[in-house]
Design an enzyme around this catalytic site. Sequence first.
Site, PDB file in Angstrom:
ATOM      1  N   LYS A 208       0.848  -1.219   0.127  1.00  0.00           N
ATOM      2  CA  LYS A 208      -0.001  -0.034   0.103  1.00  0.00           C
ATOM      3  C   LYS A 208       0.809   1.178   0.105  1.00  0.00           C
ATOM      4  O   LYS A 208       0.590   2.182  -0.750  1.00  0.00           O
ATOM      5  CB  LYS A 208      -0.946   0.071   1.431  1.00  0.00           C
ATOM      6  CG  LYS A 208      -1.858   1.072   1.328  1.00  0.00           C
ATOM      7  CD  LYS A 208      -2.827   0.924   2.641  1.00  0.00           C
ATOM      8  CE  LYS A 208      -3.565   2.288   2.598  1.00  0.00           C
ATOM      9  NZ  LYS A 208      -4.498   2.316   3.832  1.00  0.00           N
ATOM     10  N   GLU A 214      10.501  -4.596   4.511  1.00  0.00           N
ATOM     11  CA  GLU A 214      10.654  -6.123   4.318  1.00  0.00           C
ATOM     12  C   GLU A 214      10.437  -6.151   2.888  1.00  0.00           C
ATOM     13  O   GLU A 214      10.950  -7.100   2.263  1.00  0.00           O
ATOM     14  CB  GLU A 214       9.837  -6.779   5.184  1.00  0.00           C
ATOM     15  CG  GLU A 214      10.013  -6.721   6.769  1.00  0.00           C
ATOM     16  CD  GLU A 214       9.381  -5.609   7.302  1.00  0.00           C
ATOM     17  OE1 GLU A 214       8.913  -4.542   6.902  1.00  0.00           O
ATOM     18  OE2 GLU A 214       8.917  -5.745   8.599  1.00  0.00           O
ATOM     19  N   GLY A 269      -4.976  -1.684   4.933  1.00  0.00           N
ATOM     20  CA  GLY A 269      -4.219  -2.906   4.368  1.00  0.00           C
ATOM     21  C   GLY A 269      -4.831  -4.377   4.662  1.00  0.00           C
ATOM     22  O   GLY A 269      -4.968  -5.261   3.749  1.00  0.00           O
ATOM     23  N   ARG A 270      -5.405  -4.294   5.942  1.00  0.00           N
ATOM     24  CA  ARG A 270      -5.939  -5.699   6.206  1.00  0.00           C
ATOM     25  C   ARG A 270      -7.467  -5.948   5.626  1.00  0.00           C
ATOM     26  O   ARG A 270      -8.166  -6.656   5.989  1.00  0.00           O
ATOM     27  CB  ARG A 270      -5.723  -5.696   7.932  1.00  0.00           C
ATOM     28  CG  ARG A 270      -6.637  -4.585   8.620  1.00  0.00           C
ATOM     29  CD  ARG A 270      -6.417  -4.545  10.133  1.00  0.00           C
ATOM     30  NE  ARG A 270      -6.666  -3.411  10.974  1.00  0.00           N
ATOM     31  CZ  ARG A 270      -6.013  -2.281  10.813  1.00  0.00           C
ATOM     32  NH1 ARG A 270      -4.944  -2.048  10.296  1.00  0.00           N
ATOM     33  NH2 ARG A 270      -6.429  -1.288  11.551  1.00  0.00           N
ATOM     34  N   GLU A 355      -4.931  -6.070  14.985  1.00  0.00           N
ATOM     35  CA  GLU A 355      -4.513  -4.760  14.419  1.00  0.00           C
ATOM     36  C   GLU A 355      -5.484  -3.646  14.449  1.00  0.00           C
ATOM     37  O   GLU A 355      -5.293  -2.352  14.520  1.00  0.00           O
ATOM     38  CB  GLU A 355      -3.897  -4.833  13.018  1.00  0.00           C
ATOM     39  CG  GLU A 355      -2.830  -3.994  12.662  1.00  0.00           C
ATOM     40  CD  GLU A 355      -2.105  -4.022  11.452  1.00  0.00           C
ATOM     41  OE1 GLU A 355      -2.926  -4.162  10.415  1.00  0.00           O
ATOM     42  OE2 GLU A 355      -0.806  -4.052  11.451  1.00  0.00           O
ATOM     43  N   HIS A 386      -5.027 -32.670  19.037  1.00  0.00           N
ATOM     44  CA  HIS A 386      -4.043 -33.418  19.348  1.00  0.00           C
ATOM     45  C   HIS A 386      -2.929 -32.473  19.868  1.00  0.00           C
ATOM     46  O   HIS A 386      -1.867 -33.135  20.016  1.00  0.00           O
ATOM     47  CB  HIS A 386      -3.710 -33.989  17.871  1.00  0.00           C
ATOM     48  CG  HIS A 386      -4.777 -35.445  17.634  1.00  0.00           C
ATOM     49  ND1 HIS A 386      -5.165 -36.153  18.291  1.00  0.00           N
ATOM     50  CD2 HIS A 386      -5.735 -35.119  16.683  1.00  0.00           C
ATOM     51  CE1 HIS A 386      -6.041 -36.901  17.586  1.00  0.00           C
ATOM     52  NE2 HIS A 386      -6.632 -36.133  16.735  1.00  0.00           N
ATOM     53  N   LYS A 517       9.088  -0.127  13.916  1.00  0.00           N
ATOM     54  CA  LYS A 517       9.582   0.105  12.612  1.00  0.00           C
ATOM     55  C   LYS A 517      10.513   1.429  12.669  1.00  0.00           C
ATOM     56  O   LYS A 517      11.625   1.629  11.986  1.00  0.00           O
ATOM     57  CB  LYS A 517       8.342   0.523  11.662  1.00  0.00           C
ATOM     58  CG  LYS A 517       7.591  -0.621  11.081  1.00  0.00           C
ATOM     59  CD  LYS A 517       6.452  -0.013  10.049  1.00  0.00           C
ATOM     60  CE  LYS A 517       5.382  -0.862   9.782  1.00  0.00           C
ATOM     61  NZ  LYS A 517       4.230  -0.033   8.925  1.00  0.00           N
TER      62      LYS A 517
HETATM   63  O1  F6P Z   1       3.342  -2.960   9.837  1.00  0.00           O
HETATM   64  C1  F6P Z   1       1.947  -3.129   9.588  1.00  0.00           C
HETATM   65  C2  F6P Z   1       1.437  -2.660   8.594  1.00  0.00           C
HETATM   66  O2  F6P Z   1       1.233  -1.529   8.085  1.00  0.00           O
HETATM   67  C3  F6P Z   1      -0.032  -3.307   7.797  1.00  0.00           C
HETATM   68  O3  F6P Z   1      -1.003  -2.730   8.596  1.00  0.00           O
HETATM   69  C4  F6P Z   1      -0.087  -3.505   6.664  1.00  0.00           C
HETATM   70  O4  F6P Z   1      -0.909  -4.382   6.081  1.00  0.00           O
HETATM   71  C5  F6P Z   1       1.374  -4.184   6.298  1.00  0.00           C
HETATM   72  O5  F6P Z   1       2.227  -3.423   7.274  1.00  0.00           O
HETATM   73  C6  F6P Z   1       2.117  -3.927   4.891  1.00  0.00           C
HETATM   74  O6  F6P Z   1       2.157  -2.524   4.388  1.00  0.00           O
HETATM   75  P1  F6P Z   1       2.087  -1.969   3.212  1.00  0.00           P
HETATM   76  O7  F6P Z   1       1.355  -2.681   2.307  1.00  0.00           O
HETATM   77  O8  F6P Z   1       2.310  -0.679   3.099  1.00  0.00           O
HETATM   78  O9  F6P Z   1       3.713  -2.583   2.712  1.00  0.00           O
END
Ligand code: F6P
Length: 525
Positions: A208, A214, A269-270, A355, A386, A517
């Site tokens: 987004k 990452e 995002g979620r 979240e 189990h 972060k």
């Molecule tokens: O760190 C959490 C977050 O901001 C989530 O809310 C989001 O889904 C995810 O990181 C990924 O963010 P992006 O889509 O901006 O890479």
Amino acid sequence: MTTQTTFPLPVTLPAWQHLVALAAEEQVSLRDRLAEPERAQRLTWSSCGITLDASRQGIGTEIEHALLELAAQSDVAGQREAMFRGDPINTTEGRPVLHVALRGDAAGGPWGSDVQALVHRELDRVCRFADEVRGGIVRGHSGEAFTDVVNIGIGGSDLGPRMAADALAHLASPTLRVHYVSNPDAWALWSVLRGLDAKRTLVVVSSKTFTTQETLTNAASAQRWLTDQGVPADAISQHLVAITASPAKSAGMGYDPQRTFLFWDWVGGRYSLWSALGLPLALGIGSAAFRELLAGGRAMDEHFRHAPMAENLPVRLALHGIWNRSFLQRPTQLMVSYASRLVRFVPFVQQMDMESNGKGVHIDGHEATVETGPIVWGGLGIDGQHAYFQLVHQGRHAIPVDFIGLQTEDTPLPLAATHHAVVNLNLRAQAQAMALGRTPAETEALLLAEGADAATARAMAPHRSFPGNIPSHILWLDRLDPERLGALIALHEHKVFTQAAIWRINAFDQWGVELGKTMAKAMER
Ligand code: F6P
């Protein structure tokens, strides 16, 4: 930000106080509740191919009415319409929350025609592109059709499409495999790429913000792999797709705007699976099935907006959850799926719920006066039986459980019906065992009947007894198809929304993920 409340805090509502008083009373056991005539019929509702059986929740009519009164006094209906209208209910970011518009049909919705036009234009682009890749019309630089897609994204840019791809694996293309990489650990990417042919690989970078460390680490590494594997640098854009709400950022990094699919800052995002972020899913299952998923979400939206509160699936789930969390002080919510294709549903809901509702302040900054979002955990029920079910049955925690099962299964295995019977038998038995338990006296009698001597039976009884009284829901899906899945996801989205509306917290920001972060960035310097 002010600490002056602009709305009545939940604790000041008469219904809240009534529920506090009801929770302080001795609770009727689930054994007694389940003996009530017609309880199952009274506490079971169906909509959109989903049946909610709430008969094993620890609620009687007085608690039920007080919970419904709480929804009324909290103005859930008014807050719900504010979301659908596109009011800026995400106050800390000054944004509307309109993932519901992403599944709106051509007839539109309360969010208006501008949003509708934007959504449909992008959805058409996504669907066309997905079908062109699947049909071999869009190809790699060498002219060969793509055989593999690697989606790079994390959190909401990974969990939704990955979960849905598993859930709908029976619809997956046999010729176009879609892989998901979220972790920036080198192995995560390498373990996918090492089996692929770069000429036939399409890399989708889903972010987004297009700032997530990452994801950008993995994206840069995948690009390097493509060129090292012989994709000419000037043709690399044919192997790259960006999905983002920050197209200026992706363009700045060289992603071709023609191969960039958009969503908007009013999509969390979620909550973004329904947007262009669903492209990797559409690549896997085809655009028609993706549109069916949207239709399922839309059906649940309609139900949420128009069904009476007492029969409203998301509202009921939310209210029972609030009873367990805020009044009985149960900190966790276990979710167990009895369909192995829903293997990633719990991690997906975990992000959506935790979240969203893992908040310590009310919307206006006033410190939270009530217990808010639960710890959501779980996985596949049969496997859990189990493993950690021991603690659920006999440990010292009181853990509410949501079971998810399928009414029908159409896997084309000769003994599929036998498999299905075993699975559902277990689901029903677990829900019943958790509710009823087994008293020491019953256990002792059972052991005696099985031939144990009196001393052994007495000594063993405490170890082999079950306190029971564990509340649960069972959510039955008619079957697992795109529409039902869409409805199931939207059901949980609206549950989370309703709880936030009652707790008066902002479900749509996520400042809690920022500090770590920021510190990681500071340490990088
Ligand atoms: O760190 C959490 C977050 O901001 C989530 O809310 C989001 O889904 C995810 O990181 C990924 O963010 P992006 O889509 O901006 O890479």
